[in-house]
Design an enzyme around this catalytic site. Structure first.
Site, PDB file in Angstrom:
ATOM      1  N   ARG A  41     -67.721  24.575  42.384  1.00 44.87           N
ATOM      2  CA  ARG A  41     -67.706  24.853  41.380  1.00 44.87           C
ATOM      3  C   ARG A  41     -68.413  23.988  40.376  1.00 44.87           C
ATOM      4  O   ARG A  41     -69.540  23.483  39.726  1.00 44.87           O
ATOM      5  CB  ARG A  41     -66.952  25.880  40.703  1.00 44.87           C
ATOM      6  CG  ARG A  41     -67.335  27.284  41.162  1.00 44.87           C
ATOM      7  CD  ARG A  41     -66.514  28.545  40.729  1.00 44.87           C
ATOM      8  NE  ARG A  41     -66.739  29.463  40.207  1.00 44.87           N
ATOM      9  CZ  ARG A  41     -65.802  30.925  40.005  1.00 44.87           C
ATOM     10  NH1 ARG A  41     -64.953  30.356  39.706  1.00 44.87           N
ATOM     11  NH2 ARG A  41     -66.517  31.529  39.970  1.00 44.87           N
ATOM     12  N   LYS A 202     -63.433  48.137  49.651  1.00 45.75           N
ATOM     13  CA  LYS A 202     -63.579  50.049  50.185  1.00 45.75           C
ATOM     14  C   LYS A 202     -64.486  49.530  48.930  1.00 45.75           C
ATOM     15  O   LYS A 202     -66.002  48.968  48.352  1.00 45.75           O
ATOM     16  CB  LYS A 202     -62.357  49.773  47.981  1.00 45.75           C
ATOM     17  CG  LYS A 202     -61.099  49.356  48.807  1.00 45.75           C
ATOM     18  CD  LYS A 202     -60.455  50.361  47.306  1.00 45.75           C
ATOM     19  CE  LYS A 202     -58.106  49.632  47.933  1.00 45.75           C
ATOM     20  NZ  LYS A 202     -58.171  49.330  46.497  1.00 45.75           N
ATOM     21  N   GLY A 358     -68.054  36.009  45.366  1.00 45.32           N
ATOM     22  CA  GLY A 358     -67.092  36.600  46.450  1.00 45.32           C
ATOM     23  C   GLY A 358     -66.537  35.880  48.099  1.00 45.32           C
ATOM     24  O   GLY A 358     -67.275  34.683  48.259  1.00 45.32           O
ATOM     25  N   GLY A 381     -67.394  38.963  39.557  1.00 45.77           N
ATOM     26  CA  GLY A 381     -67.885  39.315  39.580  1.00 45.77           C
ATOM     27  C   GLY A 381     -68.594  39.441  38.049  1.00 45.77           C
ATOM     28  O   GLY A 381     -69.885  40.418  38.081  1.00 45.77           O
TER      29      GLY A 381
HETATM   30  N1  ATP Z   1     -62.180  46.713  57.954  1.00 48.63           N
HETATM   31  C1  ATP Z   1     -61.609  46.578  56.798  1.00 48.63           C
HETATM   32  N2  ATP Z   1     -60.003  46.960  56.795  1.00 48.63           N
HETATM   33  C2  ATP Z   1     -59.465  46.466  55.375  1.00 48.63           C
HETATM   34  N3  ATP Z   1     -60.217  45.459  54.990  1.00 48.63           N
HETATM   35  C3  ATP Z   1     -61.360  45.472  55.540  1.00 48.63           C
HETATM   36  C4  ATP Z   1     -62.282  45.562  55.987  1.00 48.63           C
HETATM   37  N4  ATP Z   1     -62.591  44.599  56.069  1.00 48.63           N
HETATM   38  C5  ATP Z   1     -62.919  43.753  55.417  1.00 48.63           C
HETATM   39  N5  ATP Z   1     -61.600  43.768  55.062  1.00 48.63           N
HETATM   40  C6  ATP Z   1     -60.998  43.340  53.557  1.00 48.63           C
HETATM   41  O1  ATP Z   1     -62.326  42.998  52.697  1.00 48.63           O
HETATM   42  C7  ATP Z   1     -62.392  42.454  51.335  1.00 48.63           C
HETATM   43  C8  ATP Z   1     -62.911  42.282  50.820  1.00 48.63           C
HETATM   44  O2  ATP Z   1     -63.114  42.850  50.126  1.00 48.63           O
HETATM   45  P1  ATP Z   1     -63.509  43.060  48.380  1.00 48.63           P
HETATM   46  O3  ATP Z   1     -64.554  44.145  48.196  1.00 48.63           O
HETATM   47  O4  ATP Z   1     -63.393  42.240  47.801  1.00 48.63           O
HETATM   48  O5  ATP Z   1     -65.587  42.128  49.422  1.00 48.63           O
HETATM   49  P2  ATP Z   1     -66.218  41.270  47.928  1.00 48.63           P
HETATM   50  O6  ATP Z   1     -67.728  41.606  48.389  1.00 48.63           O
HETATM   51  O7  ATP Z   1     -66.119  39.466  48.980  1.00 48.63           O
HETATM   52  O8  ATP Z   1     -65.668  41.259  47.050  1.00 48.63           O
HETATM   53  P3  ATP Z   1     -65.377  40.286  45.727  1.00 48.63           P
HETATM   54  O9  ATP Z   1     -66.556  40.072  45.194  1.00 48.63           O
HETATM   55  O10 ATP Z   1     -65.259  41.196  44.984  1.00 48.63           O
HETATM   56  O11 ATP Z   1     -64.348  38.881  46.126  1.00 48.63           O
HETATM   57  C9  ATP Z   1     -61.114  40.931  52.898  1.00 48.63           C
HETATM   58  O12 ATP Z   1     -60.671  40.527  52.587  1.00 48.63           O
HETATM   59  C10 ATP Z   1     -61.569  41.676  54.031  1.00 48.63           C
HETATM   60  O13 ATP Z   1     -60.359  41.328  54.805  1.00 48.63           O
HETATM   61  O1  3PG Z   2     -63.602  33.636  38.944  1.00 50.57           O
HETATM   62  C1  3PG Z   2     -63.970  33.815  38.806  1.00 50.57           C
HETATM   63  O2  3PG Z   2     -64.829  35.619  38.948  1.00 50.57           O
HETATM   64  C2  3PG Z   2     -64.615  33.092  36.671  1.00 50.57           C
HETATM   65  O3  3PG Z   2     -64.511  32.251  36.774  1.00 50.57           O
HETATM   66  C3  3PG Z   2     -64.424  34.563  35.996  1.00 50.57           C
HETATM   67  O4  3PG Z   2     -62.959  34.354  36.018  1.00 50.57           O
HETATM   68  P1  3PG Z   2     -62.145  35.514  35.385  1.00 50.57           P
HETATM   69  O5  3PG Z   2     -62.400  36.817  36.069  1.00 50.57           O
HETATM   70  O6  3PG Z   2     -60.960  35.383  35.428  1.00 50.57           O
HETATM   71  O7  3PG Z   2     -63.189  36.132  33.797  1.00 50.57           O
END
Ligand code: ATP
Ligand code: 3PG
Length: 401
Positions: A41, A202, A358, A381
């Site tokens: 970042r 999820k 993410g 997010g």
């Molecule tokens: N089969 C599974 N069982 C349990 N957890 C799982 C499985 N597959 C993936 N995960 C877990 O899901 C997590 C990521 O999920 P999340 O919904 O946060 O994804 P993301 O798209 O990266 O979200 P964000 O953008 O909010 O970080 C990882 O930590 C991973 O270990």
């Molecule tokens: O890391 C993030 O997703 C942004 O910096 C926003 O942070 P926040 O979820 O604490 O608002």
């Protein structure tokens, strides 16, 4: 969302000697010794700051770090100064506050081409409350406003939204522009076929994304923990895999919706299962419909990887959000790694590949493939909300082009 005015529209005449308040998202991970463990970042913020400096502006940087409740030394921005200075090639000054007399004095001393970093803007509760008086105080430091904090653009806070009411022009920085070009532009007008890969833990956190993508994509691949809710909805045995019992009907309706929309929806046909949720669990590959009791699915299997790769070969635009498995455990990282490798390969063949923030970004970086993708989002997010088709307050507040 209307196209927003970009910092590139501001020239030397608009910027020379001007004080520019730049909202950046330097919310980077720090270890226990305050070392930056991922500077993505900070690097991503550099082009906008350099542009402003090259045009003779005086740059005032503001950002949050973490979610402090009041002034918390652990969340001070001081550890960021050396890396920021190094990347910009100049000595960045730092204020101990983000508003007030001392800050005003430092701003007044700032030369053309100088940079001042304000202390964590979330040390004031007024920031997250989007308090107009606080926004006014921040705004009073500068002549104009640039928002380059894409990662925080989904928050209507004083430094991301409120401040734009008091400073004109209020424009988007280069990073903000690039994120919007890909996550809005490329998704609204994709080169077809358009494929999406959605994973993560999820289904409940991805409903909005899946529903919104079903309106746009030709192919949808699902992986991660959410697939077991789909399997259970189809009457399969899922052992002790992650299942959201209250989302079974929803899973069925998403499958129906894909059919109605003519979207090719692919669920994994085989899975890697484990006898416990641990890095050293015993594991084996089984058909997705035959997970024994006491075992849980933690990754997609090799047949699924093959089928997914073949489906992706047809695509011209691919967006990926959420890992295919528990990639944090080496044993269950193969599905996620395979998608990362496939996307890197297809990028090299001219396919537009977008990684939507993410954990998928963390997985691509872990695989050393970040620079191969067309776009890697700096927002978790924020990118999720954009993919759900939502408007971001930090963008809406900026002046239209
Ligand atoms: N089969 C599974 N069982 C349990 N957890 C799982 C499985 N597959 C993936 N995960 C877990 O899901 C997590 C990521 O999920 P999340 O919904 O946060 O994804 P993301 O798209 O990266 O979200 P964000 O953008 O909010 O970080 C990882 O930590 C991973 O270990
Ligand atoms: O890391 C993030 O997703 C942004 O910096 C926003 O942070 P926040 O979820 O604490 O608002």
């Amino acid at each position: 969302m209307a196209t927003k005015k970009s910092v590139s529209s501001l020239k030397e005449g608009d910027l020379k000697g001007k004080k520019v308040l730049v909202r950046v998202d330097l919310n980077v991970p720090l270890d226990d010794n305050s070392n930056i463990t991922d500077d993505t970042r900070i690097r991503a913020a550099v082009p906008t700051v350099k542009y402003l400096l090259d045009h003779g502006a005086r740059v005032i940087l503001t950002t949050h770090l973490g979610r402090p409740k009041g002034v918390t030394p652990k969340y001070s921005l001081k550890p960021l100064v050396p890396r920021l200075s190094q990347l910009l090639g100049l000595e960045v000054k730092m204020a101990n506050d983000c508003i007030g007399e001392e800050v005003e004095k430092l701003v007044a001393e700032l030369p053309d081409g100088g940079v001042l970093l304000l202390e964590n803007v979330r040390f004031y509760k007024e920031e997250e409350k989007n308090d107009p008086e606080f926004a006014k105080k921040l705004a009073s430091l500068a002549d104009l406003y640039v928002n380059d904090a894409f990662g925080t653009a989904h928050r209507a806070h004083a430094s991301t939204e409120g401040v734009a009411k008091f400073l004109k022009p209020a424009v988007a920085g280069f990073l903000m522009q690039k994120e919007l070009d890909y996550l809005v532009g490329a998704v609204a007008n994709p080169k077809k076929p358009f494929a999406a890969i959605v994973g993560g833990s999820k289904v409940s956190t991805k409903i909005g994304v899946i529903e919104s993508l079903l309106e746009k994509v030709d192919i949808l691949l699902l992986g991660g923990g959410m697939i077991f809710t789909f399997y259970k909805a189809q009457g399969h045995k899922v052992g002790s895999s992650l299942v959201e019992e209250d989302k079974l009907d929803l899973a069925t309706s998403l499958i129906e919706k894909a059919k109605t929309k003519g979207v090719k929806l692919l669920l994994p046909t085989d899975v890697v299962i484990a006898d416990k949720f641990a890095a050293d669990a015993n594991s084996k590959v089984v058909p997705a419909s035959e997970i024994p009791d006491g075992w849980m699915g933690l990754d997609v299997g090799p047949d699924s990887i093959k089928t997914f790769n073949e489906a992706l070969d047809a695509a011209k635009t691919i967006i990926w959000n959420g890992p295919m498995g528990v990639f944090e455990f080496e044993k269950f990282a193969a599905g996620t790694d395979a998608i990362a490798k496939k996307l890197a390969e297809l990028s090299g063949k001219g396919v537009t590949t977008i990684i939507g923030g993410g954990d998928s970004v963390a997985a691509v970086e872990k695989a050393g493939l970040a620079d191969k993708m067309s776009h890697i989002s700096t927002g978790g997010g924020a990118s999720l909300e954009l993919l759900e088709g939502k408007q971001l307050p930090g963008v809406l507040a900026l002046n239209d082009a």
